[in-house]
Design an enzyme around this catalytic site. Structure first.
Site, short mmCIF file in Angstrom:
data_model
loop_
_atom_site.label_atom_id
_atom_site.label_comp_id
_atom_site.label_asym_id
_atom_site.label_seq_id
_atom_site.Cartn_x
_atom_site.Cartn_y
_atom_site.Cartn_z
N CYS A 12 0.88 -1.16 0.00
CA CYS A 12 0.00 0.00 0.00
C CYS A 12 0.92 1.22 0.00
CB CYS A 12 -0.89 -0.03 1.24
SG CYS A 12 -2.38 0.92 1.05
N CYS A 88 -4.21 -1.14 -2.19
CA CYS A 88 -4.75 0.21 -2.41
C CYS A 88 -4.53 0.58 -3.87
CB CYS A 88 -4.13 1.22 -1.46
SG CYS A 88 -2.41 1.63 -1.74
#
Length: 173
Positions: A12, A88
């Site tokens: 992420c 993400c």
């Protein structure tokens, strides 16, 4: 003969919430079969306090958690990765380092709980939703019959897991 656990890296951008939560969930659900790590392309240097609070409340060991750069996992001496998952959207769109061994990768994007707005309760609920979604996806993954899947079938299954939609508590209400 004991087989070595497969190494999994969750990525992420800031490595403060989603990837950290995924790391601890994988290490619990995949104990013995998988060893999980997490990192970020632009680590913020700290694990989000709501992530730590939630994980401790759920009985996870948080003592070794830290926000770290993905460069640690492309450097000499780093664990050879078998799987790399982005959790993400920002990290999925970035140019990743070269991962030795060509690990299987997939995108399992989730909303950023640290960007949640509202009351303290609503913000904490966003972290709980993230945990629940990752717990379900990782639970599916650790139960795949990896030894009987060819690389193309495995890739399809991993992509499908990333598309699993789990209703959040807010959506259920």
């Amino acid at each position: 003969m004991t087989q070595q656990p497969l190494n999994v890296l969750f990525l992420c951008t800031h490595n403060s919430a989603r990837s950290i939560i995924a790391e601890v969930v994988m290490n619990r659900l995949g104990a013995g079969k998988f060893k999980a790590y997490s990192a970020g392309s632009q680590p913020c240097g700290r694990v989000h306090p709501y992530a730590v609070e939630l994980l401790q409340k759920l009985g996870y060991d948080t003592s070794g958690l830290r926000s770290k750069s993905w460069e640690e996992f492309s450097a000499p001496g780093a664990p050879q990765l078998d799987f790399v998952f982005t959790v993400c959207d920002n990290a999925a769109n970035e140019t990743c380092p070269f991962w030795p061994g060509q690990p299987v990768s997939a995108h399992w994007g989730l909303p950023d709980p640290s960007a949640a707005e509202g009351t303290e309760t609503e913000k904490r609920l966003a972290f709980a939703d993230t945990h629940r979604m990752l717990y379900q996806r990782i639970g599916i993954f650790v139960n795949l019959p990896l030894q009987s899947l060819d690389k193309l079938s495995l890739q399809q299954r991993l992509d499908d897991i990333g598309r699993v939609q789990i209703a959040t508590e807010t959506e259920k209400a």
